[in-house]
Design a protein around this motif. Structure first.
Motif, PDB file in Angstrom:
ATOM      1  N   MET A 225      41.226  13.786  24.815  1.00 41.12           N
ATOM      2  CA  MET A 225      39.976  13.691  25.544  1.00 41.12           C
ATOM      3  C   MET A 225      39.186  14.993  25.346  1.00 41.12           C
ATOM      4  O   MET A 225      39.775  16.071  25.279  1.00 41.12           O
ATOM      5  CB  MET A 225      40.265  13.468  27.009  1.00 41.12           C
ATOM      6  CG  MET A 225      39.079  12.933  27.748  1.00 41.12           C
ATOM      7  SD  MET A 225      39.470  12.340  29.397  1.00 41.12           S
ATOM      8  CE  MET A 225      40.852  11.284  29.095  1.00 41.12           C
ATOM      9  N   SER A 226      37.894  14.890  25.289  1.00 39.17           N
ATOM     10  CA  SER A 226      37.067  16.070  25.041  1.00 39.17           C
ATOM     11  C   SER A 226      37.151  17.054  26.210  1.00 39.17           C
ATOM     12  O   SER A 226      37.425  16.681  27.355  1.00 39.17           O
ATOM     13  CB  SER A 226      35.605  15.670  24.824  1.00 39.17           C
ATOM     14  OG  SER A 226      34.988  15.354  26.057  1.00 39.17           O
ATOM     15  N   LYS A 227      36.881  18.294  25.888  1.00 39.87           N
ATOM     16  CA  LYS A 227      36.866  19.362  26.881  1.00 39.87           C
ATOM     17  C   LYS A 227      35.859  19.032  27.992  1.00 39.87           C
ATOM     18  O   LYS A 227      36.157  19.187  29.178  1.00 39.87           O
ATOM     19  CB  LYS A 227      36.509  20.675  26.182  1.00 39.87           C
ATOM     20  CG  LYS A 227      36.350  21.853  27.074  1.00 39.87           C
ATOM     21  CD  LYS A 227      35.986  23.086  26.240  1.00 39.87           C
ATOM     22  CE  LYS A 227      35.641  24.264  27.104  1.00 39.87           C
ATOM     23  NZ  LYS A 227      35.318  25.457  26.314  1.00 39.87           N
ATOM     24  N   GLU A 228      34.688  18.554  27.616  1.00 41.71           N
ATOM     25  CA  GLU A 228      33.637  18.262  28.585  1.00 41.71           C
ATOM     26  C   GLU A 228      34.052  17.165  29.563  1.00 41.71           C
ATOM     27  O   GLU A 228      33.806  17.263  30.767  1.00 41.71           O
ATOM     28  CB  GLU A 228      32.340  17.863  27.873  1.00 41.71           C
ATOM     29  CG  GLU A 228      31.692  18.986  27.082  1.00 41.71           C
ATOM     30  CD  GLU A 228      32.408  19.324  25.758  1.00 41.71           C
ATOM     31  OE1 GLU A 228      33.156  18.474  25.219  1.00 41.71           O
ATOM     32  OE2 GLU A 228      32.236  20.458  25.297  1.00 41.71           O
ATOM     33  N   ILE A 229      34.670  16.110  29.048  1.00 39.04           N
ATOM     34  CA  ILE A 229      35.114  15.004  29.915  1.00 39.04           C
ATOM     35  C   ILE A 229      36.260  15.464  30.809  1.00 39.04           C
ATOM     36  O   ILE A 229      36.317  15.119  31.997  1.00 39.04           O
ATOM     37  CB  ILE A 229      35.505  13.759  29.083  1.00 39.04           C
ATOM     38  CG1 ILE A 229      34.281  13.198  28.371  1.00 39.04           C
ATOM     39  CG2 ILE A 229      36.175  12.709  29.944  1.00 39.04           C
ATOM     40  CD1 ILE A 229      33.168  12.703  29.291  1.00 39.04           C
ATOM     41  N   GLN A 230      37.179  16.257  30.273  1.00 37.74           N
ATOM     42  CA  GLN A 230      38.266  16.788  31.104  1.00 37.74           C
ATOM     43  C   GLN A 230      37.707  17.615  32.263  1.00 37.74           C
ATOM     44  O   GLN A 230      38.156  17.470  33.408  1.00 37.74           O
ATOM     45  CB  GLN A 230      39.207  17.666  30.279  1.00 37.74           C
ATOM     46  CG  GLN A 230      40.116  16.899  29.346  1.00 37.74           C
ATOM     47  CD  GLN A 230      41.099  17.842  28.696  1.00 37.74           C
ATOM     48  OE1 GLN A 230      42.048  18.290  29.340  1.00 37.74           O
ATOM     49  NE2 GLN A 230      40.878  18.152  27.422  1.00 37.74           N
ATOM     50  N   ILE A 231      36.733  18.456  31.971  1.00 34.55           N
ATOM     51  CA  ILE A 231      36.137  19.290  33.019  1.00 34.55           C
ATOM     52  C   ILE A 231      35.424  18.415  34.042  1.00 34.55           C
ATOM     53  O   ILE A 231      35.596  18.586  35.258  1.00 34.55           O
ATOM     54  CB  ILE A 231      35.174  20.334  32.416  1.00 34.55           C
ATOM     55  CG1 ILE A 231      35.962  21.379  31.632  1.00 34.55           C
ATOM     56  CG2 ILE A 231      34.314  20.983  33.504  1.00 34.55           C
ATOM     57  CD1 ILE A 231      35.106  22.326  30.805  1.00 34.55           C
TER      58      ILE A 231
ATOM     59  N   THR B  15      36.953   6.765  30.205  1.00 36.87           N
ATOM     60  CA  THR B  15      37.239   7.933  29.373  1.00 36.87           C
ATOM     61  C   THR B  15      36.009   8.482  28.657  1.00 36.87           C
ATOM     62  O   THR B  15      36.017   9.632  28.226  1.00 36.87           O
ATOM     63  CB  THR B  15      38.320   7.607  28.317  1.00 36.87           C
ATOM     64  OG1 THR B  15      37.878   6.502  27.530  1.00 36.87           O
ATOM     65  CG2 THR B  15      39.640   7.273  28.970  1.00 36.87           C
ATOM     66  N   SER B  16      34.950   7.701  28.563  1.00 35.03           N
ATOM     67  CA  SER B  16      33.756   8.206  27.887  1.00 35.03           C
ATOM     68  C   SER B  16      32.798   8.920  28.850  1.00 35.03           C
ATOM     69  O   SER B  16      32.001   9.745  28.426  1.00 35.03           O
ATOM     70  CB  SER B  16      33.034   7.093  27.133  1.00 35.03           C
ATOM     71  OG  SER B  16      32.702   6.047  27.990  1.00 35.03           O
ATOM     72  N   THR B  17      32.904   8.639  30.156  1.00 39.57           N
ATOM     73  CA  THR B  17      32.018   9.301  31.123  1.00 39.57           C
ATOM     74  C   THR B  17      32.761  10.254  32.056  1.00 39.57           C
ATOM     75  O   THR B  17      32.136  11.080  32.714  1.00 39.57           O
ATOM     76  CB  THR B  17      31.285   8.267  32.004  1.00 39.57           C
ATOM     77  OG1 THR B  17      32.251   7.599  32.827  1.00 39.57           O
ATOM     78  CG2 THR B  17      30.499   7.285  31.163  1.00 39.57           C
ATOM     79  N   GLY B  18      34.083  10.090  32.154  1.00 37.51           N
ATOM     80  CA  GLY B  18      34.863  10.911  33.076  1.00 37.51           C
ATOM     81  C   GLY B  18      34.794  10.444  34.515  1.00 37.51           C
ATOM     82  O   GLY B  18      35.234  11.140  35.424  1.00 37.51           O
ATOM     83  N   GLU B  19      34.275   9.239  34.736  1.00 39.30           N
ATOM     84  CA  GLU B  19      34.146   8.715  36.100  1.00 39.30           C
ATOM     85  C   GLU B  19      35.361   7.873  36.470  1.00 39.30           C
ATOM     86  O   GLU B  19      35.932   7.186  35.624  1.00 39.30           O
ATOM     87  CB  GLU B  19      32.869   7.897  36.214  1.00 39.30           C
ATOM     88  CG  GLU B  19      31.625   8.750  36.031  1.00 39.30           C
ATOM     89  CD  GLU B  19      30.347   7.947  35.898  1.00 39.30           C
ATOM     90  OE1 GLU B  19      30.403   6.695  35.940  1.00 39.30           O
ATOM     91  OE2 GLU B  19      29.291   8.572  35.741  1.00 39.30           O
TER      92      GLU B  19
END
Length: 171
Positions: free
Chosen positions: A1-7, A118-122
């Motif tokens: 998962m991308s750093k941005e989504i993890q954050i 997983t694409s929005t982090g919601e």
């Protein structure tokens, strides 16, 4: 998962308006636990562990970081949960591990993989659990029971120990 989504996911439990400068730990492309973002706020957040089922992120008072970090170190050494508790308890007692004496907050937000985008982090249908560490508190000193008697009621887990904490959330 991308750093941005993890954050984005890791800071979901942070109270509104407090997440812009929160330190976040997560996982790099090799699966190693790393700092994803430095921060100066009084909270530290942990991204979801991709090796575990479901989604669970947490944020806790920076004052708890030595205690939490030591637990991660001991797990990395292959220690089991009860051994980790015993080691940290001894280290706190002998003064080699800092544990705040005043209450310290941890926010946990969790849910199912099916409800996670997983694409929005919601995370839809997520639930909160609140943990207030209050070392060595007892049922007598707090007036709290040592188990919940109704859904969502606060109760004291591990009373009388370095790990004593008030649990509030779904049961």
């Amino acid at each position: 998962m991308s750093k941005e989504i993890q954050i984005k996911t890791a800071i979901l439990p942070v109270p509104e308006g407090s997440s812009t400068d929160t330190m976040v730990y997560g996982y790099d492309a090799n699966g190693d636990f790393v700092v994803l973002r430095e921060g100066t706020s009084n909270l530290v957040c942990l991204a979801d562990d991709p090796h575990k089922e479901g989604i669970s992120v947490s944020c806790y008072s920076k004052k708890l970081e030595p205690f939490m970090k030591r637990g991660r170190e001991l797990r990395a050494e292959g220690k089991e949960i009860m051994e980790i508790r015993e080691i940290r308890g001894k280290e706190i007692a002998n003064g080699t591990l800092d544990m705040p004496r005043e209450p310290s907050m941890m926010y946990v937000y969790y849910g199912t993989d099916a409800d996670y985008n997983t694409s929005t982090g919601e995370l839809a249908n997520g639930q909160f659990r609140y943990v207030i560490y209050i070392p060595y508190a007892t049922t007598e000193s707090t007036g709290l029971p040592d188990k919940p008697h109704a859904k969502g009621m606060p109760w004291l887990m591990d009373p009388g120990t370095h790990r004593a904490h008030i649990m509030v959330g779904p049961n």
